[in-house]
Design an enzyme around this catalytic site. Structure first.
Site, short mmCIF file in Angstrom:
data_model
loop_
_atom_site.label_atom_id
_atom_site.label_comp_id
_atom_site.label_asym_id
_atom_site.label_seq_id
_atom_site.Cartn_x
_atom_site.Cartn_y
_atom_site.Cartn_z
CB CYS A 46 -0.92 -0.03 1.22
SG CYS A 46 -1.87 1.47 1.42
CB CYS A 51 -3.31 2.51 -1.49
SG CYS A 51 -3.51 0.80 -1.00
CE LYS A 54 -4.83 4.17 -6.24
NZ LYS A 54 -5.28 2.80 -6.04
CE1 TYR A 180 -10.79 -1.84 -6.15
CE2 TYR A 180 -11.04 -4.09 -6.93
CZ TYR A 180 -11.42 -3.06 -6.08
OH TYR A 180 -12.40 -3.26 -5.15
CD GLU A 184 -6.95 2.16 -8.92
OE1 GLU A 184 -7.82 2.30 -8.06
OE2 GLU A 184 -5.80 1.72 -8.65
CB ALA A 344 -12.95 4.07 -4.03
CG HIS A 438 -29.39 22.01 -3.65
ND1 HIS A 438 -29.55 21.13 -4.70
CD2 HIS A 438 -29.58 23.26 -4.15
CE1 HIS A 438 -29.86 21.82 -5.79
NE2 HIS A 438 -29.87 23.10 -5.49
CD GLU A 443 -28.92 17.91 -4.20
OE1 GLU A 443 -29.84 18.21 -3.44
OE2 GLU A 443 -28.38 18.73 -4.96
P1 NDP Z 1 -7.87 -7.80 -10.61
O1 NDP Z 1 -8.08 -9.15 -10.09
O2 NDP Z 1 -8.69 -6.67 -10.10
O3 NDP Z 1 -7.99 -7.81 -12.20
C1 NDP Z 1 -7.21 -8.69 -12.95
C2 NDP Z 1 -7.43 -8.44 -14.42
O4 NDP Z 1 -6.54 -9.26 -15.15
C3 NDP Z 1 -8.83 -8.76 -14.90
O5 NDP Z 1 -9.21 -7.83 -15.88
C4 NDP Z 1 -8.66 -10.15 -15.50
O6 NDP Z 1 -9.56 -10.43 -16.54
C5 NDP Z 1 -7.28 -10.04 -16.10
N1 NDP Z 1 -6.62 -11.32 -16.27
C6 NDP Z 1 -6.41 -12.29 -15.36
N2 NDP Z 1 -5.77 -13.33 -15.90
C7 NDP Z 1 -5.55 -13.01 -17.20
C8 NDP Z 1 -4.94 -13.67 -18.28
N3 NDP Z 1 -4.41 -14.89 -18.14
N4 NDP Z 1 -4.91 -13.04 -19.48
C9 NDP Z 1 -5.45 -11.82 -19.64
N5 NDP Z 1 -6.05 -11.14 -18.64
C10 NDP Z 1 -6.09 -11.72 -17.43
O7 NDP Z 1 -6.32 -7.54 -10.37
P2 NDP Z 1 -5.42 -6.24 -10.35
O8 NDP Z 1 -4.07 -6.70 -10.73
O9 NDP Z 1 -6.05 -5.12 -11.11
O10 NDP Z 1 -5.43 -5.82 -8.82
C11 NDP Z 1 -5.20 -6.78 -7.80
C12 NDP Z 1 -6.01 -6.47 -6.61
O11 NDP Z 1 -5.43 -5.40 -5.89
C13 NDP Z 1 -7.43 -5.99 -6.89
O12 NDP Z 1 -8.32 -7.04 -7.15
C14 NDP Z 1 -7.77 -5.24 -5.65
O13 NDP Z 1 -8.27 -6.13 -4.71
C15 NDP Z 1 -6.43 -4.66 -5.23
N6 NDP Z 1 -6.36 -3.24 -5.61
C16 NDP Z 1 -7.20 -2.36 -5.02
C17 NDP Z 1 -7.19 -1.04 -5.39
C18 NDP Z 1 -8.15 -0.09 -4.75
O14 NDP Z 1 -8.68 -0.39 -3.68
N7 NDP Z 1 -8.45 1.04 -5.38
C19 NDP Z 1 -6.27 -0.52 -6.38
C20 NDP Z 1 -5.44 -1.55 -6.97
C21 NDP Z 1 -5.49 -2.85 -6.59
P3 NDP Z 1 -11.08 -10.91 -16.25
O15 NDP Z 1 -11.83 -9.70 -15.83
O16 NDP Z 1 -11.53 -11.40 -17.58
O17 NDP Z 1 -10.99 -11.97 -15.22
#
Ligand code: NDP
Length: 455
Positions: A46, A51, A54, A180, A184, A344, A438, A443
């Site tokens: 983080c 976080c 980012k 996510y 982002e 978020a 408002h 709201e």
């Molecule tokens: P996510 O699990 O959110 O998303 C992974 C993405 O990778 C999805 O679009 C998935 O596709 C794709 N994917 C997975 N495997 C493959 C593959 N073999 N080939 C192509 N695409 C693939 O992971 P992130 O890496 O974005 O983030 C990890 C975690 O970190 C998040 O889930 C979240 O919990 C946390 N995080 C939180 C944030 C916040 O609170 N704002 C910010 C950043 C991270 P598909 O949709 O088709 O499965």
């Protein structure tokens, strides 16, 4: 050299990230003798590669849109330029400051910090460098790391671990994945002026979120000028003679970029720390298996946060770590409300959500759906064609609000308060009885009166 038997604690924490630091501090505050070890910078993902940096980059990239919007309000914004190295240097200074604060907070709380990698020797012993440390309870809070699919040429891409220290801004960026991190960073690079393409295999970004939210975000990202390649699969990646990277798609189309960012998910950090040797059971993705009180299969060893592969969110790790420390050293039992986790996504525009999506709610019973789609007041003058979307999902029988969703400016800030409301079990009638503020976008959440027609 033989390890020296040195310290004995009530509680020893492996990993000084969000969950580990919070748990250590709470335990020390309850009178336990606590030690913690970390082999990297204090604060974990983080603070260092997640976080915090980012969000700083999101702020930086949003200025471009603000400069454009200002014209509609009478401003003339002069010559402008952006220096990626200056931004990264400022971000690095802030992260170093936070690293120091984490260390100081631990010291002030009475927690002893051991710099080094912790490896389990048995259920009550951890080796850190040449020290053997014993403790009644050991907490594993070692987080996770990015995962990259096994495609030819994947080594030419980077992950979120490296993206925060790029020496220069890439001109053309391909982001792979639409979770996510994908949405982002597509927003961050696009805002800073990089030509940005997001390649994703699903029909919509943000799998698991409400379908309307997913569709609305995809539309807004597209409108902003991010090339959204949906339903798209990768074949391989090749480095060209000029240093650029060719991303070859399954249909043999090629997208050329200067940077390819894999945002394809994260896996638990559980390898090489003796977990299997002492009998701690791991799940198929390497996550530590725990019961409802974060106990692993070995009595005395506990685990929280990303390493248990449940919910990969900092505030959840904080809640788990805090709850465990209170239970072990304060005799207080509490439960993390996993079904109501406000979250978020700092995409541009933001996504904020708490509770159930419409699809998940429908799977449980009859629902009422309230939606609002409108042009934010600011854009009446800015001229920007961006719309805000809000949605409330209500259980028809009980009137309890099951989900609140938003795509629009400050959605993360707005949804936090609705997290409290849903945690308290608020009904739609109570939303309706709430006085609005408002003029705000928020709201709208207390003035939506007409449910969507069924079907
Ligand atoms: P996510 O699990 O959110 O998303 C992974 C993405 O990778 C999805 O679009 C998935 O596709 C794709 N994917 C997975 N495997 C493959 C593959 N073999 N080939 C192509 N695409 C693939 O992971 P992130 O890496 O974005 O983030 C990890 C975690 O970190 C998040 O889930 C979240 O919990 C946390 N995080 C939180 C944030 C916040 O609170 N704002 C910010 C950043 C991270 P598909 O949709 O088709 O499965």
């Amino acid at each position: 050299m033989l390890p020296s038997m040195s310290r004995t604690y009530d509680y020893f924490v492996i990993g000084a990230g969000s969950g580990g630091v919070r748990s250590a501090r709470i335990a020390a505050g309850l009178g336990a003798r606590v030690g913690i070890c970390e082999d990297n910078r204090m604060g974990g993902t983080c603070v260092n590669v997640g976080c915090v940096p980012k969000k700083l980059l999101v702020y930086a990239s949003a200025f471009a849109g603000d400069f454009e919007d200002a014209a509609g309000f009478g401003w003339t914004v002069g010559e402008r330029s952006f220096s990626w190295p200056d931004l990264i240097a400022a971000k690095d200074a802030e992260i170093t400051r936070l690293n120091g604060i984490y260390r100081r907070i631990l010291r002030t709380a009475g927690v002893t910090v051991h710099d080094g990698r912790g490896v389990l020797v048995d259920a009550h012993t951890v080796r850190v460098g040449d020290e053997l440390i014993t403790a009644d309870h050991i907490l594993v809070a070692t987080g996770g790391r990015p995962w990259v699919p096994d495609i030819p040429g994947a080594e030419h891409g980077i992950t979120s671990d490296e993206v925060f220290s790029l020496p220069e801004q890439p001109r053309r960026v391909v982001v792979i994945g639409s979770g996510y991190i994908g949405v982002e960073f597509a927003g961050i690079f696009h805002g800073m002026g990089s030509e940005t393409t997001m390649i994703y295999r699903a029909g919509l970004p943000l799998r698991g979120f409400d379908e309307d939210v997913r569709a609305c975000l995809a539309e807004e990202m597209d409108k902003r000028g991010i090339t959204m390649l949906r339903d798209t699969h990768l074949s391989c990646m090749e480095r060209r003679a000029d240093g650029a990277i060719d991303v070859v798609l399954e249909d043999q189309e090629v997208v050329t970029a200067d940077l390819v960012l894999f945002a394809t998910g994260r896996v638990p950090n559980s390898a090489g720390m003796g977990l299997e040797d002492v009998g701690v059971e791991l799940g198929p993705r390497g996550g530590i298996e725990v019961d409802g009180s974060y106990a692993t299969s070995v009595p005395g060893i506990w685990a929280v946060g990303d390493v248990i592969d449940k919910v990969q969110l900092t505030p959840v790790a904080l809640a788990e770590g805090m709850g465990l420390a209170r239970r072990l050293f304060g005799g207080v039992r509490s439960r993390v409300p996993y079904e109501i986790i406000p979250t978020a996504v700092f995409s541009q525009p933001n996504v904020g959500t708490v509770g159930l999506s419409e699809a998940d709610a429908r799977a449980r019973g009859a629902v009422r759906i309230y939606k609002s789609h409108f042009r934010p007041m600011k854009h009446t003058l800015s001229g920007r064609h961006e719309r805000t979307f809000m949605k409330i999902v209500v259980d028809d029988a009980s009137d309890v609000v099951l989900g609140v969703h938003m795509v629009g400016p400050d959605a993360g800030e707005i949804i936090q308060g609705f997290g409290v409301a849903l945690t308290c079990g608020a009904t739609k009638a109570q939303f309706d009885a709430t006085i609005g503020i408002h003029p705000t976008a928020a709201e709208e959440f207390v003035t939506m009166r007409t449910p969507e027609p069924e079907g």
